[in-house]
Write a protein that holds these residues in place. Structure first.
Motif, mmCIF file in Angstrom:
data_model
loop_
_atom_site.group_PDB
_atom_site.id
_atom_site.type_symbol
_atom_site.label_atom_id
_atom_site.label_comp_id
_atom_site.label_asym_id
_atom_site.label_seq_id
_atom_site.Cartn_x
_atom_site.Cartn_y
_atom_site.Cartn_z
ATOM 1 N N ARG A 92 26.166 16.543 -1.262
ATOM 2 C CA ARG A 92 26.259 17.085 -2.620
ATOM 3 C C ARG A 92 27.678 17.367 -3.084
ATOM 4 O O ARG A 92 27.967 17.297 -4.286
ATOM 5 C CB ARG A 92 25.422 18.354 -2.722
ATOM 6 N N GLU A 93 28.575 17.686 -2.179
ATOM 7 C CA GLU A 93 29.940 18.015 -2.593
ATOM 8 C C GLU A 93 30.673 16.806 -3.160
ATOM 9 O O GLU A 93 31.700 16.964 -3.829
ATOM 10 C CB GLU A 93 30.709 18.609 -1.412
ATOM 11 N N LYS A 94 30.146 15.608 -2.905
ATOM 12 C CA LYS A 94 30.769 14.403 -3.454
ATOM 13 C C LYS A 94 30.350 14.143 -4.898
ATOM 14 O O LYS A 94 30.954 13.314 -5.584
ATOM 15 C CB LYS A 94 30.384 13.187 -2.603
ATOM 16 N N LEU A 95 29.307 14.835 -5.366
ATOM 17 C CA LEU A 95 28.800 14.581 -6.714
ATOM 18 C C LEU A 95 29.781 15.087 -7.766
ATOM 19 O O LEU A 95 30.431 16.123 -7.587
ATOM 20 C CB LEU A 95 27.441 15.249 -6.908
ATOM 21 N N LYS A 96 29.863 14.364 -8.866
ATOM 22 C CA LYS A 96 30.744 14.718 -9.979
ATOM 23 C C LYS A 96 29.913 15.040 -11.216
ATOM 24 O O LYS A 96 28.783 14.580 -11.360
ATOM 25 C CB LYS A 96 31.680 13.550 -10.283
ATOM 26 N N GLY A 97 30.509 15.824 -12.099
ATOM 27 C CA GLY A 97 29.845 16.169 -13.343
ATOM 28 C C GLY A 97 29.871 15.026 -14.339
ATOM 29 O O GLY A 97 30.459 13.969 -14.095
ATOM 30 N N TYR A 98 29.230 15.268 -15.487
ATOM 31 C CA TYR A 98 29.144 14.263 -16.545
ATOM 32 C C TYR A 98 29.536 14.883 -17.883
ATOM 33 O O TYR A 98 29.486 16.106 -18.061
ATOM 34 C CB TYR A 98 27.719 13.706 -16.648
ATOM 35 N N LYS A 99 29.902 14.033 -18.809
ATOM 36 C CA LYS A 99 30.108 14.458 -20.190
ATOM 37 C C LYS A 99 29.265 13.570 -21.096
ATOM 38 O O LYS A 99 28.961 12.421 -20.751
ATOM 39 C CB LYS A 99 31.576 14.374 -20.595
ATOM 40 N N ILE A 100 28.845 14.113 -22.221
ATOM 41 C CA ILE A 100 28.068 13.344 -23.193
ATOM 42 C C ILE A 100 29.037 12.588 -24.097
ATOM 43 O O ILE A 100 29.962 13.170 -24.660
ATOM 44 C CB ILE A 100 27.165 14.272 -24.027
ATOM 45 N N VAL A 101 28.816 11.303 -24.241
ATOM 46 C CA VAL A 101 29.673 10.490 -25.114
ATOM 47 C C VAL A 101 28.949 10.064 -26.388
ATOM 48 O O VAL A 101 29.575 9.616 -27.343
ATOM 49 C CB VAL A 101 30.219 9.249 -24.370
ATOM 50 N N LYS A 102 27.608 10.212 -26.398
ATOM 51 C CA LYS A 102 26.837 9.857 -27.584
ATOM 52 C C LYS A 102 25.515 10.593 -27.527
ATOM 53 O O LYS A 102 24.887 10.654 -26.474
ATOM 54 C CB LYS A 102 26.585 8.340 -27.623
ATOM 55 N N GLU A 103 25.097 11.187 -28.662
ATOM 56 C CA GLU A 103 23.844 11.938 -28.654
ATOM 57 C C GLU A 103 23.233 12.009 -30.040
ATOM 58 O O GLU A 103 23.940 12.002 -31.050
ATOM 59 C CB GLU A 103 24.069 13.358 -28.120
ATOM 60 N N PRO A 104 21.892 12.066 -30.130
ATOM 61 C CA PRO A 104 21.209 12.267 -31.410
ATOM 62 C C PRO A 104 21.173 13.750 -31.742
ATOM 63 O O PRO A 104 21.459 14.597 -30.884
ATOM 64 C CB PRO A 104 19.805 11.717 -31.130
#
Length: 455
Positions: free
Chosen positions: A430-442
């Motif tokens: 799990r420590e290798k996992l990275k976060g995300y950002k939203i680039v497009k959304e309704p």
């Protein structure tokens, strides 16, 4: 016996196609890291939802062949209506093509600017239909329900005193009160009969209609039978009948506890409100005796509603969820405990403590499960329920979760064991996992179509 076997035999099968990790990495990228965008054939074990994903029985398929497709007054509608009335005791039964259509009809009439709808916890489409009408959806989940690893029998309960205090100050703004059974957003946790009764009494005190969001009513009834004093000798049907006796109406997605792939209904006692709902139904869904469904679908729903009351099936169903949860707890994976009725919920906040809520830890875990083993799960956290404040910052819900919803009568124990193995491997890394950002959304229900980028 200690081994709980499936209370059915399998007589039709569907192939699973296996992909490599490299192929899955490419497919994730192509869909903007949104698992809703994946083709089903590219998923090995699909736990995105338990809605509409059930395997139907031989009797349901027989009912489909027997469906009456008359435009008005279909024989299949009257079987559908009779079955629902037997279970719920409600007077007016209005078919719809699925649960969110029932919500849309109801809240287009009772919602609107300035109105407020309380619930234990609204799920996504309920909240969206309330907000689309211009009304506000608020949650009064009990405090124990907000503690992921706190063990209690009925963590889905509504906080009755908070509801009473709110109605004392805002009764004129509340057209009705809802209660979701089981509480999907709160971890699939059940609601006790005592809580249903108490919420009903508060609604009577303030003369407010009381509605159940009853997608998983039979699973909730089974928890009442095995956990609540005085119900162990009662049948599931008797428990369901008592639950609904406290309500003035209900919305239902038949794609859950009616064991079908499409369909829903609205049921209520108020004749004037029922007529208004039928008026909307005719414009948007269809004639009142089919409501957007084929006669064969009405037959399958009626049969499914009878089958869901089978206690041996419910015992197997709830035990399957508990089995998955037990295996994960043994490996130290953080969950919502105790496990609920239709899904296991990973506590994404604890699973990925290094990823802040605004970088969507649940989405990171869901993508990792697909990448590692082809498992499709659903984020229920800041992606699904996050809001933006006046400064554009994400305001997160109480819990960051990943839901592993188990389709009914679809997967065997070996499938579940495979899921366990994949989750444990992801957890160990799990420590290798990275976060995300939203680039497009309704603007609404963004989790269905938003696109992401890995940070």
């Amino acid at each position: 016996m200690k081994t709980i076997i499936e209370p059915f035999r399998i007589k039709a099968v569907e192939p699973i196609f296996f992909t490599t990790e490299d192929q899955r990495a490419q497919k994730l990228k192509e869909v903007g890291y949104n698992l809703f965008g994946l083709k089903a054939e590219d998923v090995i074990i699909d736990l995105l939802t338990d809605s509409g994903t059930s395997a139907m029985s031989a009797m349901q398929w027989a009912g489909i062949m027997n469906g009456d497709e008359s435009y008005a007054g279909s024989r299949s509608f009257y079987r559908f209506e009779e079955t629902i009335k037997k279970i719920t005791g409600l007077t007016h039964i209005i078919p719809t093509h699925q649960g969110r259509a029932a919500e849309k009809i109801l809240f287009s009439i009772v919602g609107g600017e300035g109105q407020i709808i309380p619930n234990n916890t609204h799920f996504d489409t309920t909240r969206a239909n309330i907000e689309f009408s211009g009304a506000e959806a608020i949650d009064f989940l009990n405090e124990n329900g907000k503690k992921p690893d706190f063990i209690a029998d009925f963590k889905g309960n509504m906080d009755v005193e908070k509801l009473r205090s709110f109605l004392a100050e805002n009764a004129e703004k509340v057209p009705l009160v809802m209660l979701t059974i089981t509480n999907n957003s709160g971890g699939g946790q059940p609601v006790s009969m005592e809580n249903i009764r108490q919420v009903s009494e508060v609604c009577r005190e303030f003369q407010k209609p009381f509605f159940l969001d009853a997608c998983r009513f039979a699973e909730n009834a089974y928890f009442i039978k095995i956990r609540e004093h005085g119900y162990d000798k009662k049948s599931i049907l008797e428990i369901c009948q008592e639950m609904f006796s406290y309500a003035d109406g209900m919305t239902m997605s038949a794609k859950k506890d009616a064991l079908v792939n499409i369909g829903g209904f609205l049921a209520l006692n108020d004749e004037d409100l029922a007529q208004k709902c039928r008026n909307v139904l005719v414009v948007t869904e269809g004639f009142p005796t089919y409501g957007g469904l084929a006669g064969r679908d009405l037959e399958a729903i009626a049969q499914g509603l009878e089958e869901i009351l089978d206690e041996s099936y419910l015992h197997y169903r709830i035990r399957t969820i508990a089995y998955l949860g037990e295996k994960l707890v043994e490996a130290g994976v953080p969950l919502i405990l105790p496990t609920g009725g239709h899904a296991v919920y990973l506590d994404a906040g604890k699973f990925c403590e290094h990823i802040p809520n605004y970088e969507f830890p649940g989405q990171a875990i869901a993508c990792a499960l697909y990448l590692k083993g082809g498992i499709r799960a659903c984020e229920i956290g800041s992606v699904m329920f996050g809001k933006y404040n006046e400064n554009g910052k994400t305001v997160s819900p109480d819990l960051e979760l990943v839901r592993l919803a188990i389709p009914r009568r679809v997967y065997t124990q070996s499938h579940i064991d495979y899921v366990v193995e994949v989750i444990i491997e992801v957890f160990q890394e799990r420590e290798k996992l990275k976060g995300y950002k939203i680039v497009k959304e309704p603007p609404m229900l963004r989790h269905f179509t938003a696109e992401f980028a890995e940070l």
